[in-house]
Design a protein around this motif. Structure first.
Motif, PDB file in Angstrom:
ATOM      1  N   HIS A 166       0.806  -1.218   0.000  1.00 50.62           N
ATOM      2  CA  HIS A 166       0.000   0.000   0.000  1.00 50.62           C
ATOM      3  C   HIS A 166       0.843   1.274   0.000  1.00 50.62           C
ATOM      4  CE1 HIS A 166      -3.349  -2.636   0.661  1.00 50.62           C
ATOM      5  NE2 HIS A 166      -2.763  -3.127   1.736  1.00 50.62           N
ATOM      6  N   SER A 167       2.156   1.147  -0.113  1.00 48.42           N
ATOM      7  CA  SER A 167       3.030   2.318  -0.074  1.00 48.42           C
ATOM      8  C   SER A 167       2.855   3.171  -1.336  1.00 48.42           C
ATOM      9  CB  SER A 167       4.488   1.881   0.037  1.00 48.42           C
ATOM     10  OG  SER A 167       5.329   3.001  -0.041  1.00 48.42           O
ATOM     11  N   THR A 168       2.858   4.493  -1.132  1.00 48.35           N
ATOM     12  CA  THR A 168       2.765   5.416  -2.268  1.00 48.35           C
ATOM     13  C   THR A 168       4.084   6.152  -2.490  1.00 48.35           C
ATOM     14  OG1 THR A 168       1.933   7.158  -0.825  1.00 48.35           O
ATOM     15  CG2 THR A 168       0.290   5.770  -1.953  1.00 48.35           C
ATOM     16  N   ALA A 169       5.070   5.868  -1.646  1.00 49.87           N
ATOM     17  CA  ALA A 169       6.359   6.554  -1.747  1.00 49.87           C
ATOM     18  C   ALA A 169       7.125   6.085  -2.978  1.00 49.87           C
ATOM     19  CB  ALA A 169       7.179   6.285  -0.494  1.00 49.87           C
ATOM     20  N   SER A 170       7.899   6.985  -3.541  1.00 51.20           N
ATOM     21  CA  SER A 170       8.729   6.671  -4.691  1.00 51.20           C
ATOM     22  C   SER A 170      10.057   6.088  -4.215  1.00 51.20           C
ATOM     23  CB  SER A 170       8.988   7.932  -5.513  1.00 51.20           C
ATOM     24  OG  SER A 170      10.071   7.728  -6.391  1.00 51.20           O
ATOM     25  N   VAL A 171      10.274   4.825  -4.530  1.00 51.46           N
ATOM     26  CA  VAL A 171      11.492   4.138  -4.116  1.00 51.46           C
ATOM     27  C   VAL A 171      12.722   4.891  -4.622  1.00 51.46           C
ATOM     28  CG1 VAL A 171      12.839   2.011  -4.340  1.00 51.46           C
ATOM     29  CG2 VAL A 171      10.360   1.893  -4.057  1.00 51.46           C
ATOM     30  N   GLU A 172      12.707   5.256  -5.871  1.00 52.87           N
ATOM     31  CA  GLU A 172      13.858   5.934  -6.481  1.00 52.87           C
ATOM     32  C   GLU A 172      14.126   7.288  -5.825  1.00 52.87           C
ATOM     33  OE1 GLU A 172      17.092   5.880  -8.926  1.00 52.87           O
ATOM     34  OE2 GLU A 172      15.614   4.277  -8.731  1.00 52.87           O
ATOM     35  N   GLN A 173      13.083   8.035  -5.560  1.00 56.40           N
ATOM     36  CA  GLN A 173      13.227   9.356  -4.953  1.00 56.40           C
ATOM     37  C   GLN A 173      13.814   9.244  -3.547  1.00 56.40           C
ATOM     38  OE1 GLN A 173       9.542  11.456  -4.533  1.00 56.40           O
ATOM     39  NE2 GLN A 173      10.528  13.385  -4.032  1.00 56.40           N
TER      40      GLN A 173
END
Length: 91
Positions: A17-24
């Motif tokens: 459910h994560s909305t965070a950008s892994v790359e960022q």
């Protein structure tokens, strides 16, 4: 944001459910770690520039010990491990 918060956010991207950008987040962590490394290097470079000749002759040994501490291997170094215990600083 503090590095530990970023690391937490980064690991939490594994959550479905994560909305965070892994790359960022990864890039932000890399920027912080890079800045810390550069600051540490410059600090010891400046320190070296103010040493007298006798101190300069031992600087390499000191840097070797500091490197062991910075990368977290002091547990493997008998002398540094003893210093840590005497100062009651445990990781």
């Amino acid at each position: 944001m503090k590095p530990y918060g970023l690391m937490k956010d980064y690991i939490e991207t594994l959550n479905i459910h994560s909305t965070a950008s892994v790359e960022q987040i990864r890039n932000e962590i890399l920027k912080i770690e890079s800045a810390k490394l550069e600051y540490t290097y410059k600090h010891f470079e400046e320190l070296k520039s103010i040493l007298n000749e006798q101190q300069k002759s031992r600087f390499g040994l000191i840097i070797k010990d500091i490197t062991i501490i910075l990368i977290g291997e002091e547990r493997e170094h008998p002398v540094l491990r003893g210093i840590r215990k005497r100062n009651h600083v445990y990781s």
